[in-house]
Enzyme design. Structure first.
Site, PDB file in Angstrom:
ATOM      1  N   HIS A 135       0.758  -1.805   0.215  1.00 54.31           N
ATOM      2  CA  HIS A 135      -0.144   0.117  -0.125  1.00 54.31           C
ATOM      3  C   HIS A 135       0.449   1.052   0.066  1.00 54.31           C
ATOM      4  O   HIS A 135       1.433   1.951   0.963  1.00 54.31           O
ATOM      5  CB  HIS A 135      -0.569  -0.493   1.460  1.00 54.31           C
ATOM      6  CG  HIS A 135      -1.792  -1.204   1.129  1.00 54.31           C
ATOM      7  ND1 HIS A 135      -1.016  -2.201   1.892  1.00 54.31           N
ATOM      8  CD2 HIS A 135      -2.563  -1.478   0.436  1.00 54.31           C
ATOM      9  CE1 HIS A 135      -1.876  -3.204   1.632  1.00 54.31           C
ATOM     10  NE2 HIS A 135      -3.136  -2.952   1.153  1.00 54.31           N
ATOM     11  N   HIS A 159      -4.094   8.118  20.200  1.00 52.17           N
ATOM     12  CA  HIS A 159      -3.987   6.198  19.102  1.00 52.17           C
ATOM     13  C   HIS A 159      -3.492   5.657  20.207  1.00 52.17           C
ATOM     14  O   HIS A 159      -3.281   4.384  19.648  1.00 52.17           O
ATOM     15  CB  HIS A 159      -2.600   6.855  18.004  1.00 52.17           C
ATOM     16  CG  HIS A 159      -2.829   7.633  16.432  1.00 52.17           C
ATOM     17  ND1 HIS A 159      -4.117   7.397  16.016  1.00 52.17           N
ATOM     18  CD2 HIS A 159      -2.891   8.616  16.917  1.00 52.17           C
ATOM     19  CE1 HIS A 159      -4.634   8.364  15.694  1.00 52.17           C
ATOM     20  NE2 HIS A 159      -3.852   9.129  15.954  1.00 52.17           N
ATOM     21  N   ARG A 233      16.156  26.778  14.719  1.00 55.48           N
ATOM     22  CA  ARG A 233      17.436  27.315  14.159  1.00 55.48           C
ATOM     23  C   ARG A 233      17.726  28.392  15.236  1.00 55.48           C
ATOM     24  O   ARG A 233      17.737  29.576  15.585  1.00 55.48           O
ATOM     25  CB  ARG A 233      17.285  28.137  12.496  1.00 55.48           C
ATOM     26  CG  ARG A 233      18.326  28.871  11.950  1.00 55.48           C
ATOM     27  CD  ARG A 233      19.665  28.198  11.840  1.00 55.48           C
ATOM     28  NE  ARG A 233      20.378  28.818  11.727  1.00 55.48           N
ATOM     29  CZ  ARG A 233      21.784  28.466  11.977  1.00 55.48           C
ATOM     30  NH1 ARG A 233      21.967  28.377  13.207  1.00 55.48           N
ATOM     31  NH2 ARG A 233      23.258  29.244  11.430  1.00 55.48           N
ATOM     32  N   CYS A 279      14.268  30.492   7.523  1.00 56.96           N
ATOM     33  CA  CYS A 279      15.612  30.370   7.640  1.00 56.96           C
ATOM     34  C   CYS A 279      16.564  30.483   5.877  1.00 56.96           C
ATOM     35  O   CYS A 279      15.412  29.992   5.364  1.00 56.96           O
ATOM     36  CB  CYS A 279      16.600  29.043   8.598  1.00 56.96           C
ATOM     37  SG  CYS A 279      17.933  28.957   8.280  1.00 56.96           S
ATOM     38  N   TYR A 416      24.081  35.648   5.864  1.00 55.15           N
ATOM     39  CA  TYR A 416      23.334  36.343   5.563  1.00 55.15           C
ATOM     40  C   TYR A 416      23.062  37.152   4.465  1.00 55.15           C
ATOM     41  O   TYR A 416      22.787  38.205   5.016  1.00 55.15           O
ATOM     42  CB  TYR A 416      21.484  36.207   6.573  1.00 55.15           C
ATOM     43  CG  TYR A 416      21.692  34.887   7.473  1.00 55.15           C
ATOM     44  CD1 TYR A 416      21.699  33.994   7.197  1.00 55.15           C
ATOM     45  CD2 TYR A 416      21.908  34.965   9.170  1.00 55.15           C
ATOM     46  CE1 TYR A 416      21.518  32.553   8.060  1.00 55.15           C
ATOM     47  CE2 TYR A 416      22.124  33.836   9.527  1.00 55.15           C
ATOM     48  CZ  TYR A 416      21.146  33.150   9.508  1.00 55.15           C
ATOM     49  OH  TYR A 416      21.464  31.769  10.389  1.00 55.15           O
TER      50      TYR A 416
END
Lengths: 567, 567
Positions: A135, A159, A233, A279, A416
């Site tokens: 499946h 569950h 992060r 990020c 960055y």
């Protein structure tokens, strides 16, 4: 068929699979409300299995109803008669002396159909290969392959009913006695020893500092990413802040206001904003394939969308006597409480024009999705600056002030930033580029995951994913392709309730598209988004490669396979 | 070398070319201030021609000084002794009975080096092949090849000194008696018969309605595009408006204010904004090469940057009792006075959020570059909405009102929208897409032009062009490549004096880059820009092709050739 959330697949379950399968089947599901409705309609196709299907549906409806709030669900499909036959005289997950004992390493080798797919629950080891092999729709369970089911069950607690656990024991093949490794191994003087516990669902790309993303497959399930699933992060160890002692210093030219947590909560009107935090390195792993880069090897899930609440920047600054309109300062600086070994703190700044135009949208936030912000995300207070890169949305916020200069923090000035693909570490000049603020348009396919084997003879595939753009630019179109980008189809965009010019939240999307006729073997699925400014994603990773692997927003391409039809 | 504005090339002129050439040389120049300085420095390299060069420089300095204001310049390089020898006993450009007569058609066949390069001035025909062949640096003169020099001379009027004209006669080969065809041929009942005269420099893509762009080569010469060089995009005949009878109707919920031109000029504070206006179809011709589209075959010059002045939208609306903040209406509608045959007028609308956030930036403009707006650009009043597509910046503005609905104008609802490349006219649904407003990041190489033959043995090439992004997003980087995009170099960006978050004007740029070693034959030059939101241009035209050929902002690629070195 791979996806579990279309009527067609469930129909398959009801009328064909279900009747040929005499074991209980574990499977993840999503989009509960939708599925619930569709389940009802599948009854018509399952005459010979009506009783079973109805019982299954009743169970599913109840489980799903309870979990709709959080979205993604792991549940056991039950056959009523099998359930009655399966009563046990031992606790599910307890050690069974008559079964062999395996190591965690043994289990971790069993992640594929060829090797067998094993999972653990408490001290139990389970072989679920038969289910998964038969499946492909159950692909989400592969997330737990080779490891523990518990993180998923803990997340979607419904569950752990004893009946379901008893059924699970039918797949039992052995015992496990080891405990998974955790940060408890760190010595007390390790700066990361006091980091908080994290959901084992997260896939770490680095442990110190801790950085991790959820399986992308789970991202498109929820408009609001659950806190436990939100990518982490960190640049430095996580501060451990006593909320009673927390204070935020706001330095005006005349005075410095000091706000405590209670003052922030009670002293200002509460503002909520659903906003993405992403990020700059999200999807970096695609750049790494072209040429190595410095940075964490993020997949497509270093992004999340949460509802952030707190005081507006405008209110806090006004209270502190800071006049954003009148000031001649050029930057608004934020400092955190996370410290490097030499004592310097994480910080960032935004241009004053941005602070002005977003003053009522920037939130000095103390809540994430209606709860106190978790430690990894900035407890007790972080700044949320919608539409820009995560790196400037300083966590563990300690100080705000105006300045003539950008933040002097390493991550503002020496990280960055974007460069062209001919710049590498030997010739980079960080001063020649501008700090990343607003991010460009991006999208990703979350479902199916890369490498999924579709059902034999599949003639269509359902894709789901996210799309987002910085600067509040709403998503106006997502194109999807099942032929590597030769032909395209529009995906259905799920409304995010925000104006297209102030769209801080992401747009989730879904599309069912035909697989090119006669196609067997690899199929390349592609998505690309268009924002309200008609910015598009670039075609190739090569064209945007950069030495830090940031801004990786090329068309998102994944490969899945269609087994050749045996008919 | 192709470019005429680098010290190196001028040095070549002074020390090598100048002394081997015994005729006077016509050439275009640009960036006058820069050139003026560099000219002085080239004297050192021209010992054997010092006298001549100094005289030349004196002339050039004077001519260039006078034309720095407008930027681009056509001038004659003079040799002093030749000048003295060249005194004529007839008027330059007058008919010379001893020379043959040519037709305009004859002249128009002479545009290439192989066929010979001819130009006209008044009744004179001139063969300038010898000059152009020897000196690729003179490429700008090719703009006039096969046609009249007069439009350029009229634009930069300094050159019609009798001395210069006399020199020109040395290239004289014949007479012309025809007048160029113009709109005067239209019968009085043609709706376009009353359109204004236009500069013949403009290259029409359609004459009725009139649509034309300047040679891209001239665009990067001027931060503010001269009015005569500004591309024209008309959808309908140009209205002929008596300024004394002009009125602007502003419909509030309580009253309708009617403003006349004098009221607009004197009743409100004058606001100036340097802003780009660009057609959504700029660079469409690149899409046409992939697969045909509906639309004018624009090159890369359906864009211009002008200084617009008028009253702010905010002041006009306040005066008229319209409250942008309080209204529940969703759109602000602008209507022009240009009418279709059935009487409907051109109109457009913008979302109310956009009107709110730009209320002090949107200008109800009556001036373009310090002059009354020319008829083709909306005389006497147009709206300037910085950062968005030209189609919404309604010319000949007649009416402003709030509405629950978008403008019902054809061009808002059934045109100027984006689609993916699998949508064509058989399956398009215009309602499924959003009207283009803010435009995505774009750039183009203006100099050298496509197909330029560089100087033999060239080891570098100087590129100049523009870059711009919608929504006020400033340009932070332009990458250029001389190897088809394998390696990149940053171009030098010329400051435009605007904030990176309110950058309505374009950014001009320049870069000198090495040509790959040993390269002869075709060289592919490429540029691509990055805006402050780190949006990039898409790699390929294929990925963004759309049935209307709009939003054509792929990497700009042009081919030039380097002749094989004979040495």
């Amino acid at each position: 068929m791979i996806s579990t959330n279309s009527g067609r697949i469930l129909h398959t379950f009801s009328s064909r699979v279900w009747n040929h399968q005499h074991r209980c089947l574990p499977v993840f599901s999503a989009s509960c409300r939708c599925r619930h409705v569709r389940l009802a309609s599948t009854d018509h196709g399952s005459r010979d299995g009506r009783n079973e299907t109805n019982n299954t549906n009743t169970f599913l409806a109840s489980a799903l109803g309870a979990t709709c709030v959080v979205g993604a669900t792991l549940y056991w499909k039950l056959r009523h008669d099998k359930l009655q036959a399966a009563e046990l005289d031992y606790e599910p997950g307890s050690i069974r002396p008559n079964l062999p004992t395996y190591s965690l390493a043994d289990v971790s080798k069993h992640k594929t159909k060829d090797a067998g797919i094993w999972v653990t629950y408490k001290n139990g080891v389970y072989d679920i290969t038969e289910y998964v092999t038969g499946h492909p729709g159950g692909s989400k369970i592969l997330l737990a392959a080779g490891g523990s089911m518990e993180p998923y069950w803990n997340m979607y607690g419904v569950h752990k009913q004893s009946g379901i656990l008893q059924i699970a024991e039918q797949y039992r093949i052995g015992n496990i006695v080891e405990k998974p490794a955790g940060s408890e191994g760190l010595s007390a003087d390790n700066p990361y020893a006091n980091d908080p516990p994290r959901s084992p669902i997260l896939i770490p790309s680095s442990r110190a500092p801790f950085n991790a993303e959820p399986p992308a497959l789970l991202l498109a399930e929820n408009f609001l990413t659950p806190n436990d699933l939100f990518y982490i992060r960190n640049h430095l160890p996580v501060p451990d802040i006593d909320p009673r002692k927390y204070s935020l210093e706001v330095q005006g030219s005349q005075k410095t206001a000091v706000l405590d947590l209670s003052g922030l909560r009670k002293g200002f009107k509460k503002k909520s904003v659903a906003a993405v935090v992403m990020c700059a390195g999200n999807r970096r792993s695609e750049m790494v394939r072209i040429k190595s880069v410095k940075g964490l090897n993020w997949g497509a899930a270093a992004i999340g969308n949460a509802n952030w609440a707190g005081a507006t920047l405008n209110d806090v600054l006004k209270h502190s006597g800071i006049d954003l309109e009148g000031t001649e300062k050029k930057h608004l600086v934020f400092e955190g409480m996370d410290k490097g070994p030499e004592g310097s703190v994480y910080g960032a700044s935004i241009p004053i024009e941005m602070a002005r135009s977003l003053k009522d949208e920037i939130v000095i936030a103390y809540e994430m999705n209606g709860e106190p912000i978790p430690r990894d995300h900035g407890y007790p207070v972080r700044v949320i600056i919608p539409g820009i890169v995560g790196a400037r949305q300083v966590k563990w916020l300690n100080k705000i002030y105006l300045s003539d200069e950008e933040s002097e923090c390493h991550w503002q000035r020496r990280d960055y930033k974007g460069f062209n693909s001919s710049i590498d570490w030997h010739n980079v000049d960080f001063d020649s580029s501008v700090a990343i603020m607003q991010l460009p348009v991006i999208s990703a396919i979350c479902d199916p995951p890369e490498g999924t084997e579709l059902e034999e003879g599949s003639d269509e595939v359902t894709l789901r994913g996210y799309a987002w753009s910085g600067g509040g630019r709403g998503i106006v179109r997502v194109d999807v392709s099942a032929d590597g980008g030769k032909t395209w189809q529009n995906a259905e965009l799920k409304p995010n309730g925000q104006s297209p010019y102030r769209a801080w939240a992401w747009t989730l999307w879904e599309a069912t598209i035909p697989i090119p006729e006669g196609k067997a073997g690899d199929v390349e699925l592609v998505c690309k988004a268009v924002d309200v400014s008609y910015n598009v994603q670039p075609d190739s990773v090569e064209g945007i490669w950069n030495l830090r692997g940031v801004l990786s927003n090329a068309w998102h391409r994944i490969k899945v396979t269609v087994p050749p039809s045996s008919g």
